[in-house]
Design a protein around this motif. Structure first.
Motif, PDB file in Angstrom:
ATOM      1  N   SER A 140       0.855  -1.189   0.000  1.00 45.13           N
ATOM      2  CA  SER A 140       0.000   0.000   0.000  1.00 45.13           C
ATOM      3  C   SER A 140       0.893   1.241   0.000  1.00 45.13           C
ATOM      4  CB  SER A 140      -0.901   0.023   1.251  1.00 45.13           C
ATOM      5  OG  SER A 140      -1.474   1.308   1.426  1.00 45.13           O
ATOM      6  N   LEU A 141       0.894   1.940  -1.138  1.00 48.37           N
ATOM      7  CA  LEU A 141       1.745   3.125  -1.249  1.00 48.37           C
ATOM      8  C   LEU A 141       1.324   4.191  -0.236  1.00 48.37           C
ATOM      9  CD1 LEU A 141       4.142   4.018  -2.927  1.00 48.37           C
ATOM     10  CD2 LEU A 141       2.564   5.105  -4.536  1.00 48.37           C
ATOM     11  N   ARG A 142       0.018   4.307   0.011  1.00 51.92           N
ATOM     12  CA  ARG A 142      -0.481   5.314   0.945  1.00 51.92           C
ATOM     13  C   ARG A 142      -0.038   4.990   2.386  1.00 51.92           C
ATOM     14  NH1 ARG A 142      -0.919   9.891   2.831  1.00 51.92           N
ATOM     15  NH2 ARG A 142      -2.722  10.387   4.115  1.00 51.92           N
ATOM     16  N   ALA A 143      -0.117   3.699   2.768  1.00 52.80           N
ATOM     17  CA  ALA A 143       0.327   3.307   4.112  1.00 52.80           C
ATOM     18  C   ALA A 143       1.830   3.547   4.261  1.00 52.80           C
ATOM     19  CB  ALA A 143      -0.008   1.842   4.383  1.00 52.80           C
ATOM     20  N   LEU A 144       2.589   3.228   3.213  1.00 51.30           N
ATOM     21  CA  LEU A 144       4.034   3.485   3.223  1.00 51.30           C
ATOM     22  C   LEU A 144       4.308   4.977   3.375  1.00 51.30           C
ATOM     23  CD1 LEU A 144       7.000   2.595   2.833  1.00 51.30           C
ATOM     24  CD2 LEU A 144       6.617   2.708   0.370  1.00 51.30           C
ATOM     25  N   ASP A 145       3.521   5.781   2.684  1.00 50.66           N
ATOM     26  CA  ASP A 145       3.677   7.249   2.760  1.00 50.66           C
ATOM     27  C   ASP A 145       3.418   7.736   4.195  1.00 50.66           C
ATOM     28  OD1 ASP A 145       3.942   9.945   1.877  1.00 50.66           O
ATOM     29  OD2 ASP A 145       1.776  10.106   1.694  1.00 50.66           O
ATOM     30  N   ILE A 146       2.351   7.227   4.820  1.00 51.68           N
ATOM     31  CA  ILE A 146       1.985   7.663   6.185  1.00 51.68           C
ATOM     32  C   ILE A 146       3.088   7.304   7.182  1.00 51.68           C
ATOM     33  CG2 ILE A 146       0.408   7.182   8.118  1.00 51.68           C
ATOM     34  CD1 ILE A 146      -1.795   6.825   5.887  1.00 51.68           C
ATOM     35  N   LEU A 147       3.566   6.055   7.121  1.00 54.15           N
ATOM     36  CA  LEU A 147       4.543   5.609   8.114  1.00 54.15           C
ATOM     37  C   LEU A 147       5.934   6.192   7.855  1.00 54.15           C
ATOM     38  CD1 LEU A 147       3.304   1.938   8.568  1.00 54.15           C
ATOM     39  CD2 LEU A 147       3.351   3.703  10.325  1.00 54.15           C
ATOM     40  N   SER A 148       6.299   6.368   6.587  1.00 55.74           N
ATOM     41  CA  SER A 148       7.614   6.963   6.306  1.00 55.74           C
ATOM     42  C   SER A 148       7.612   8.446   6.685  1.00 55.74           C
ATOM     43  CB  SER A 148       8.014   6.767   4.842  1.00 55.74           C
ATOM     44  OG  SER A 148       7.054   7.341   3.979  1.00 55.74           O
ATOM     45  N   ALA A 149       6.480   9.129   6.441  1.00 57.88           N
ATOM     46  CA  ALA A 149       6.364  10.535   6.870  1.00 57.88           C
ATOM     47  C   ALA A 149       6.436  10.618   8.399  1.00 57.88           C
ATOM     48  CB  ALA A 149       5.050  11.128   6.377  1.00 57.88           C
ATOM     49  N   ALA A 150       5.832   9.636   9.077  1.00 57.35           N
ATOM     50  CA  ALA A 150       5.885   9.614  10.541  1.00 57.35           C
ATOM     51  C   ALA A 150       7.326   9.460  11.028  1.00 57.35           C
ATOM     52  CB  ALA A 150       5.023   8.473  11.086  1.00 57.35           C
ATOM     53  N   ALA A 151       8.098   8.604  10.356  1.00 59.37           N
ATOM     54  CA  ALA A 151       9.500   8.402  10.755  1.00 59.37           C
ATOM     55  C   ALA A 151      10.278   9.711  10.678  1.00 59.37           C
ATOM     56  CB  ALA A 151      10.154   7.336   9.878  1.00 59.37           C
ATOM     57  N   ALA A 152      10.035  10.482   9.606  1.00 53.95           N
ATOM     58  CA  ALA A 152      10.713  11.775   9.448  1.00 53.95           C
ATOM     59  C   ALA A 152      10.247  12.766  10.513  1.00 53.95           C
ATOM     60  CB  ALA A 152      10.455  12.335   8.044  1.00 53.95           C
ATOM     61  N   THR A 153       8.938  12.773  10.779  1.00 51.33           N
ATOM     62  CA  THR A 153       8.384  13.704  11.777  1.00 51.33           C
ATOM     63  C   THR A 153       8.901  13.390  13.181  1.00 51.33           C
ATOM     64  OG1 THR A 153       6.394  14.017  10.449  1.00 51.33           O
ATOM     65  CG2 THR A 153       6.228  14.600  12.771  1.00 51.33           C
ATOM     66  N   ILE A 154       9.010  12.089  13.496  1.00 46.58           N
ATOM     67  CA  ILE A 154       9.536  11.681  14.809  1.00 46.58           C
ATOM     68  C   ILE A 154      10.966  12.196  14.975  1.00 46.58           C
ATOM     69  CG2 ILE A 154      10.257   9.703  16.214  1.00 46.58           C
ATOM     70  CD1 ILE A 154       7.839   8.193  14.789  1.00 46.58           C
TER      71      ILE A 154
END
Length: 336
Positions: A140-154
């Motif tokens: 799921s590209l959208r799920a990957l986008d959400i979690l990878s964005a979260a990693a950067a935000t963290i």
């Protein structure tokens, strides 16, 4: 001035209902976690399993499973995403303990005390790599986008915290921005990916994200209060760790703002300059008591807890919805 909406804290609240509802899926997540920490480099599973098996509640991956169930998701991608969320969380703990020079984690010696800073950082990086591999496998590209964005935000939140460290001039807004990034973002992402996998309407995805974000903020604020007013066994860390590490948390921000010149000088000496002597922690707690900063920190947490429950209102009544409401009450009840 913000209006704080009280959310009733119940000392009998627990996560047992949620644990029961996700038990079957959680077994699969735990198996996935064990298989993905395997490596021919012996130190990697040793360090990873020291923290993974140390008795954390696994609340974040359970939330991923819960929201997938709430969204009536029928596949099995949520298993790998839940494991990814736990690996991201574990990696940040390994990295945090190095940055904070922490000696304890969940009532045990931290990994850095046993294997050193270098191993802790590198094993954290290994777990992040495994998390992203699993995300890609789900497809799921959208799920990957959400979690990878979260990693950067963290990571941004951690750097913001570094910038705010020992800075008594930190405002409440600045502090909330830090905890949104470093703590609440992973809760938000963990909750959002389930309805995304289920292709639920955008409003449901946003509601689930809101549950996670507000729960994450409430969770951290209660942690902040507990560091000055909790029991070590309950926290899995030593009381006053934040004080000794010079961390500026909300109880400190409020006490500094409300204090007189002599009190502000005390906070500057202990937190900015690190000059902490016998009795200083007790004095800090006394100032917090005088200005009611622990009670007000918990009141803020209750406000965010109420917002998390309100976000769940979009969904029809169900055992899972009740269990999630109970999780919010449980996170707030830790303040007792």
């Amino acid at each position: 001035m913000a209006v704080i909406v009280p959310f009733e804290s119940r000392s009998d609240a627990s996560i047992d209902q949620l644990v029961a509802l996700v038990a079957a899926d959680m077994e699969r997540v735990n198996s996935t976690i064990l298989s993905r920490t395997g490596s021919e480099v012996t130190m990697i599973p040793e360090v990873a399993n020291h923290l993974i098996s140390s008795g954390g509640k696994r609340l974040r991956p359970m939330l991923t499973l819960a929201m997938a169930q709430l969204a009536r998701y029928a596949g099995d991608g949520h298993i790998k995403l839940a494991a990814s969320v736990e690996f991201m969380h574990t990696a940040t703990l390994l990295h945090d303990d190095v940055v904070d020079e922490s000696e304890m984690r969940r009532g045990r010696l931290s990994a850095r005390m046993l294997w050193g800073n270098e191993a802790s950082v590198l094993v954290g990086d290994f777990l992040l790599g495994q998390a992203f591999r699993m995300m890609v496998e789900v497809g799921s590209l959208r799920a990957l986008d959400i979690l990878s964005a979260a990693a950067a935000t963290i990571a941004e939140g951690e750097v913001m915290q570094l910038a705010a460290a020992k800075n008594t001039a930190t405002t409440e807004d600045e502090y909330l921005a830090v905890i949104r990034g470093k703590t609440a973002e992973l809760f938000a992402a963990a909750c959002e990916v389930g309805p995304v996998l289920a292709n639920r309407p955008k409003a449901e995805q946003a509601a689930c994200r809101s549950v996670g974000m507000n729960l994450g903020i409430a969770f951290q604020l209660v942690d902040d209060a507990l560091d000055y007013g909790g029991k070590a066994a309950k926290l899995g860390k030593n009381i006053g760790d934040d004080f000794r590490e010079g961390k500026i948390t909300l109880p400190v921000v409020l006490a500094f703002r409300r204090g007189n010149d002599a009190e502000r000088a005390f906070w500057a000496r202990t937190l900015e300059h690190g000059e902490i002597g016998d009795g200083d922690l007790d004095h800090a707690v006394g100032l917090m008591s005088k200005h009611r900063t622990l009670e007000d920190t918990v009141s803020r947490a209750q406000h965010y807890g109420a917002m998390a429950v309100d976000a769940l209102a979009l969904f029809p009544s169900s055992p899972m919805k009740s269990a999630l409401e109970e999780v919010v009450a449980f996170c707030l009840a830790r303040s007792h």
